[in-house]
Every structure is written in C-alpha cells, then in structure tokens.
Design a protein around this motif. Structure first.
Motif, PDB file in Angstrom:
ATOM      1  N   ALA A 133       0.713  -0.846  -0.088  1.00 42.62           N
ATOM      2  CA  ALA A 133      -0.342  -0.214  -0.339  1.00 42.62           C
ATOM      3  C   ALA A 133       0.833   1.059   0.341  1.00 42.62           C
ATOM      4  O   ALA A 133       0.585   2.371  -0.376  1.00 42.62           O
ATOM      5  CB  ALA A 133      -1.248  -0.250   1.062  1.00 42.62           C
ATOM      6  N   VAL A 134       2.287   1.251   0.911  1.00 40.44           N
ATOM      7  CA  VAL A 134       3.317   2.153   0.573  1.00 40.44           C
ATOM      8  C   VAL A 134       3.856   2.556  -0.936  1.00 40.44           C
ATOM      9  O   VAL A 134       3.321   3.687  -1.304  1.00 40.44           O
ATOM     10  CB  VAL A 134       3.906   1.664   1.412  1.00 40.44           C
ATOM     11  N   ARG A 135       4.363   1.503  -2.027  1.00 44.54           N
ATOM     12  CA  ARG A 135       3.940   1.651  -3.255  1.00 44.54           C
ATOM     13  C   ARG A 135       2.772   2.138  -3.748  1.00 44.54           C
ATOM     14  O   ARG A 135       3.219   2.970  -4.384  1.00 44.54           O
ATOM     15  CB  ARG A 135       5.219   0.622  -4.228  1.00 44.54           C
ATOM     16  N   GLN A 136       1.826   1.192  -3.743  1.00 43.37           N
ATOM     17  CA  GLN A 136       0.570   1.940  -4.378  1.00 43.37           C
ATOM     18  C   GLN A 136       0.621   3.785  -3.974  1.00 43.37           C
ATOM     19  O   GLN A 136      -0.388   4.236  -4.932  1.00 43.37           O
ATOM     20  CB  GLN A 136      -0.366   1.063  -3.797  1.00 43.37           C
ATOM     21  N   GLU A 137      -0.112   4.286  -2.922  1.00 43.22           N
ATOM     22  CA  GLU A 137       0.218   5.452  -2.600  1.00 43.22           C
ATOM     23  C   GLU A 137       0.836   6.899  -3.192  1.00 43.22           C
ATOM     24  O   GLU A 137       0.961   7.431  -3.694  1.00 43.22           O
ATOM     25  CB  GLU A 137       0.023   5.789  -1.232  1.00 43.22           C
ATOM     26  N   GLN A 138       2.236   6.089  -3.563  1.00 47.65           N
ATOM     27  CA  GLN A 138       3.207   6.657  -3.921  1.00 47.65           C
ATOM     28  C   GLN A 138       2.869   6.508  -5.463  1.00 47.65           C
ATOM     29  O   GLN A 138       3.110   7.626  -6.127  1.00 47.65           O
ATOM     30  CB  GLN A 138       4.662   5.967  -3.883  1.00 47.65           C
ATOM     31  N   THR A 139       3.115   5.623  -5.991  1.00 51.17           N
ATOM     32  CA  THR A 139       2.457   5.809  -7.477  1.00 51.17           C
ATOM     33  C   THR A 139       1.477   5.969  -7.919  1.00 51.17           C
ATOM     34  O   THR A 139       1.035   7.028  -8.502  1.00 51.17           O
ATOM     35  CB  THR A 139       1.850   4.032  -8.062  1.00 51.17           C
ATOM     36  N   LYS A 140       0.533   6.637  -7.229  1.00 52.79           N
ATOM     37  CA  LYS A 140      -1.169   6.957  -7.413  1.00 52.79           C
ATOM     38  C   LYS A 140      -0.787   8.732  -7.246  1.00 52.79           C
ATOM     39  O   LYS A 140      -1.538   9.698  -7.840  1.00 52.79           O
ATOM     40  CB  LYS A 140      -2.383   6.801  -6.501  1.00 52.79           C
ATOM     41  N   LEU A 141       0.190   8.895  -6.169  1.00 54.97           N
ATOM     42  CA  LEU A 141       0.714  10.437  -6.032  1.00 54.97           C
ATOM     43  C   LEU A 141       1.153  11.322  -7.622  1.00 54.97           C
ATOM     44  O   LEU A 141       1.030  12.324  -7.810  1.00 54.97           O
ATOM     45  CB  LEU A 141       1.569  10.975  -4.916  1.00 54.97           C
ATOM     46  N   HIS A 142       2.217  10.165  -8.282  1.00 57.89           N
ATOM     47  CA  HIS A 142       2.504  10.410  -9.223  1.00 57.89           C
ATOM     48  C   HIS A 142       1.798  10.668 -10.651  1.00 57.89           C
ATOM     49  O   HIS A 142       1.964  11.147 -11.806  1.00 57.89           O
ATOM     50  CB  HIS A 142       3.833   8.817  -9.417  1.00 57.89           C
ATOM     51  N   ILE A 143       0.708   9.012 -10.700  1.00 62.59           N
ATOM     52  CA  ILE A 143      -0.113   9.982 -11.272  1.00 62.59           C
ATOM     53  C   ILE A 143      -0.686  10.800 -11.378  1.00 62.59           C
ATOM     54  O   ILE A 143      -1.026  11.281 -12.713  1.00 62.59           O
ATOM     55  CB  ILE A 143      -0.858   7.995 -11.242  1.00 62.59           C
ATOM     56  N   ALA A 144      -1.272  11.217 -10.155  1.00 60.45           N
ATOM     57  CA  ALA A 144      -2.094  12.197  -9.849  1.00 60.45           C
ATOM     58  C   ALA A 144      -1.160  14.253 -10.417  1.00 60.45           C
ATOM     59  O   ALA A 144      -1.238  14.287 -11.204  1.00 60.45           O
ATOM     60  CB  ALA A 144      -2.105  12.437  -8.801  1.00 60.45           C
ATOM     61  N   LEU A 145       0.117  13.937 -10.683  1.00 58.72           N
ATOM     62  CA  LEU A 145       0.887  14.425 -10.885  1.00 58.72           C
ATOM     63  C   LEU A 145       1.236  14.683 -12.586  1.00 58.72           C
ATOM     64  O   LEU A 145       0.624  16.090 -12.475  1.00 58.72           O
ATOM     65  CB  LEU A 145       1.826  14.391 -10.228  1.00 58.72           C
ATOM     66  N   PHE A 146       1.058  13.316 -13.004  1.00 57.51           N
ATOM     67  CA  PHE A 146       1.688  14.043 -14.755  1.00 57.51           C
ATOM     68  C   PHE A 146       0.180  13.996 -15.175  1.00 57.51           C
ATOM     69  O   PHE A 146       0.462  14.316 -16.005  1.00 57.51           O
ATOM     70  CB  PHE A 146       1.290  11.753 -15.004  1.00 57.51           C
ATOM     71  N   SER A 147      -0.804  12.914 -14.419  1.00 63.41           N
ATOM     72  CA  SER A 147      -1.920  13.750 -15.237  1.00 63.41           C
ATOM     73  C   SER A 147      -2.709  15.374 -14.769  1.00 63.41           C
ATOM     74  O   SER A 147      -3.135  16.060 -15.516  1.00 63.41           O
ATOM     75  CB  SER A 147      -3.305  12.941 -14.069  1.00 63.41           C
ATOM     76  N   ALA A 148      -1.874  15.584 -13.906  1.00 63.78           N
ATOM     77  CA  ALA A 148      -1.926  17.352 -13.673  1.00 63.78           C
ATOM     78  C   ALA A 148      -1.863  18.317 -15.349  1.00 63.78           C
ATOM     79  O   ALA A 148      -2.340  19.216 -15.575  1.00 63.78           O
ATOM     80  CB  ALA A 148      -1.728  18.023 -12.414  1.00 63.78           C
ATOM     81  N   TYR A 149      -0.672  17.659 -15.918  1.00 63.60           N
ATOM     82  CA  TYR A 149      -0.001  18.228 -16.763  1.00 63.60           C
ATOM     83  C   TYR A 149      -0.479  17.670 -18.070  1.00 63.60           C
ATOM     84  O   TYR A 149      -0.235  17.994 -19.346  1.00 63.60           O
ATOM     85  CB  TYR A 149       1.542  17.880 -16.436  1.00 63.60           C
TER      86      TYR A 149
END
Length: 211
Positions: A133-149
C-alpha cells in the motif's frame, strides 16, 4: 514509588500518546533486530509496560508492525503531497517530490529500513499488504501529478511511468542510505536523469497540443 503508583502513572498517559510511544519503540526494535528476531517482551520492557498491554493495543506482533508501517505510509504521503503544491512546472514538481522522498529516507532511516527489510516470508499477509500500500500510494501520487500536466494522456501509460518511477526510487534508496556523502538533491538528480528525459517529451507534447 510503589508498583501500583507506577501503574497509575502509566494509566494517566492518553491512549494516543501511549500508542505512539509503543510504535516508536517497536520501530526501533524491528529495525535493529529484524521482524522475526524481535519479541513483544523486549518491546514491552523498553516501553515500560506489560506485554498484555501491547496485545491490548495492537492484537499481535504483526498488528504492531502493521501500525508502524501505516504510520510511515501516512507521513511519507503527506510530505510528498505537500512538497509539490507550489511547484512551478512538471519538472519542478517531480524534482521536489523526489528530494522530499530521499530526505524522508535520510531523516527516517529506521522507518525506511523497516519497510525494506520486512520480508514476505516472515510476516503475515496484513503486513505484506500494508507495505504494498505504501508503494501504491506513491504510485497514485505520481499518476495524479502526471495527469495534472497531461490530462489527455493514455491512463495505462501514466500508470506504467508511475510504477517505474516508484520502483527506481525504492531501489536507489537502498543505495542512497549506504552513502552518507550523497545528498537528497543528488539522489533526486540521478532519478531525474533516468526518467525526466522520457517524461519531458510526453509532457511537452501534451502542453503544445493543448495550446
């Protein structure tokens, strides 16, 4: 002071504070000895409480480990999310997030060591799932960041890029904590050189297309 007086003093500590104290000590013991070699007896002795009280709070040694990992997960998530709020560009956001990640591993070596050294073969499923879950939470943060741009980018491609980035960070952090002369900024630049070159083309292409 009598044992009854000591017990009464322990009871006056708010539950949340006592729980935090137990997790802090447990984290240190797990990191020092590894999960399998750690005992609830030693943790209870270091905290200054009875072993039954540990079980009352966490249910089991695995429950205590899960609580420690969950706390690491929450802190890392909050720090990373806060770091990118005032970013000026996608490159700046990624760099800020990476620096925060490596600074976290530097300032919380026991916490990070706990995650890296906890092996699936010796812990229960709940702990394994919490680490993932730690890894997946970081993955979701990166996806959100990429999606914003890159709001129109292929979702699967963004997910793959985020997974690659998280995996690279985790492995480099193993190297990073062995080199005291490497700063968080330098470690972040290693990742930037390996990942931003490819991501930059994607981000620029989507930004140009939207104009």
């Amino acid at each position: 002071m009598t044992s009854a007086g000591k017990t009464e003093r322990r009871r006056r500590m708010p539950r949340a504070d006592r729980e935090q104290q137990m997790m802090t000590v447990a984290e240190a013991v797990f990191a020092e000895r590894g999960y399998a070699a750690s005992s609830m007896d030693e943790i209870a002795e270091r905290v200054g409480v009875s072993k039954p009280m540990l079980y009352e709070y966490f249910g089991s040694k695995e429950g205590l480990l899960v609580a420690c990992i969950r706390q690491v997960r929450a802190e890392l998530h909050d720090l990373t999310a806060e770091a990118v709020i005032d970013a000026r560009s996608p490159e700046d956001a990624l760099r800020k997030g990476l620096i925060t990640f490596f600074r976290f591993t530097d300032e919380h070596r026991r916490s990070w060591d706990l995650l890296l050294r906890t092996e699936a073969a010796v812990v229960g499923q709940a702990a394994v799932e919490e680490i993932e879950a730690v890894r997946q939470e970081q993955t979701k943060l990166h996806i959100a960041l990429f999606s914003a741009y890159m709001p129109d980018a292929d979702a699967r491609s963004l997910e793959a890029a985020a997974e690659i980035l998280v995996g690279a960070c985790e492995r480099l952090s193993v190297w990073y904590v062995r080199h005291d002369d490497v700063t968080p900024e330098e470690a972040a630049e290693h990742i930037m050189r390996m990942t931003w070159f490819g991501l930059r083309g994607e981000v620029t292409g989507h930004l140009d297309h939207s104009e």
